[in-house]
Design an enzyme around this catalytic site. Structure first.
Site, mmCIF file in Angstrom:
data_model
loop_
_atom_site.group_PDB
_atom_site.id
_atom_site.type_symbol
_atom_site.label_atom_id
_atom_site.label_comp_id
_atom_site.label_asym_id
_atom_site.label_seq_id
_atom_site.Cartn_x
_atom_site.Cartn_y
_atom_site.Cartn_z
ATOM 1 C CG ASP A 112 71.122 -76.969 60.153
ATOM 2 O OD1 ASP A 112 69.983 -77.078 59.639
ATOM 3 O OD2 ASP A 112 72.083 -76.456 59.539
ATOM 4 C CD GLU A 168 64.516 -72.977 63.638
ATOM 5 O OE1 GLU A 168 63.434 -73.438 64.065
ATOM 6 O OE2 GLU A 168 65.041 -73.333 62.570
ATOM 7 C CG ASP A 194 55.815 -68.191 62.251
ATOM 8 O OD1 ASP A 194 54.723 -68.724 62.540
ATOM 9 O OD2 ASP A 194 56.365 -68.309 61.140
ATOM 10 N N GLY A 195 58.898 -67.148 60.895
ATOM 11 C CA GLY A 195 59.363 -66.429 59.706
ATOM 12 C C GLY A 195 58.311 -65.531 59.102
ATOM 13 C CG ASP A 243 67.510 -74.954 55.567
ATOM 14 O OD1 ASP A 243 68.389 -75.121 56.428
ATOM 15 O OD2 ASP A 243 66.907 -75.902 55.013
ATOM 16 C CB THR A 272 59.988 -78.385 58.188
ATOM 17 O OG1 THR A 272 59.287 -77.206 58.613
ATOM 18 C CG2 THR A 272 60.982 -78.746 59.284
#
Ligand code: SAM
Length: 291
Positions: free
Chosen positions: A92, A112, A144-145, A163, A165
């Site tokens: 976001d 992200e 992907d982190g 940050d 989910t």
């Protein structure tokens, strides 16, 4: 009660099977199934615009400042001189904006997994990222982190902010030994990592398990609190872990000095709130490894 169509209807959050919150939907703004998750953004009558992923509230216009200020400012004010920051998730844009408020920051990389979250947030939630997306210090990567931290060089970052989910679906890999081990490797000597650890009144396992995992790779692990109204169930915990020397706990005078130019724009973070947020009630502290 349905959770799809526009005016007069309600959105029921699907986080807990037998308890939860609902929002009156004034206008449906976006609903898209991405390769990773179900993305929904709607205008509510009570909390402004709301971002929902897989039926779970991620952020609302009305209370986003609480979580974002505490997730970004606390670790950056604890690190002696944070220059290179890695942000995982946070599609976001709100955490990116807060990180870039710190004058010491020379580079902020945001990774992200879901490009649709970024695209729809820029379109329907511009108040979160504002102009941070165009800041020359920002590098935004869709990926992907866990792949990013595996490929990163040793000691590449001073602070990592996760940050994400919750540990279900695409976010699960960000709560694994593999992820934390690589994060420890890519952090500099006094490096700090912070991640959302859920609401312990409802999700104590999340805090207990992630803290135990991080304690395998970081000598100093603890947590601090933020009261986020739409993360229902009481205090939200933000897990923090540090390499090197024990975490420096700046006092309110030092924090006030370091926060000049930032504190004035904060609605939740203050030097006093920062210090107090590390005082954990026993029902939360019992989930942390004995120090
Ligand atoms: N503050 C919210 C919370 O605590 O529930 C999280 C908000 S943020 C929008 C979560 C972001 O993490 C999502 O955009 C999601 O796509 C992203 N994400 C989940 N798993 C990821 C992964 N493995 N790598 C990078 N980003 C990920």
């Amino acid at each position: 009660m349905t959770s799809g169509t526009s005016s007069g209807t309600w959105f029921n959050e699907a986080l807990y099977p037998d308890w939860g919150q609902r929002f009156r939907v004034v206008k449906e703004l976006a609903h898209r199934k991405s390769p990773f998750q179900d993305i929904r953004i709607f205008e509510s009558s009570s909390h402004g615009r709301v971002l929902v992923l897989d039926g779970i509230v991620q952020i609302t216009e009305r209370d986003e400042f609480i979580y974002q200020e505490m997730l970004a400012h606390v670790p950056l004010f604890m690190h002696p001189n944070p220059k290179r920051v890695l942000i995982i998730g946070a599609g976001d844009g709100g955490v990116l904006r807060r990180v870039l408020q710190h004058r010491t920051v020379e580079k902020a990389v945001m990774v992200e997994i879901d490009g649709d979250v970024i695209e729809l947030s820029k379109q329907h939630l511009p108040m979160f990222g504002k102009d941070a997306w165009n800041d020359p210090r920002a590098e935004v990567i869709v990926g992907d982190g866990i792949d990013y931290v595996k490929k990163s060089g040793d000691a590449a970052f001073d602070v990592i902010i996760v940050d994400s989910t919750d540990p279900i679906g695409v976010g699960d890999v960000l709560f694994t030994d593999d992820f934390y081990e690589n994060c420890a490797r890519i952090l500099s000597d006094e490096g700090i990592i912070v991640n959302q650890c859920g609401v312990p009144f409802q999700q104590a396992d999340e805090l207990r398990e992630t803290t135990a995992r991080r304690a395998k790779f970081f000598p100093h692990v603890t947590a601090y609190l933020a009261a986020v109204p739409t993360y229902v169930g009481g205090f939200m915990t933000l897990g923090i872990a540090k390499k090197g020397a024990p975490p420096h706990r700046p006092d309110v005078v030092e924090l006030a000095r370091r926060a000049q130019g930032i504190a004035e724009g904060c609605q939740y973070w203050t030097p006093e709130v920062h210090v107090a947020s590390f005082s954990l009630p026993p029902y939360i502290a019992q989930n942390l490894p004995r120090s």
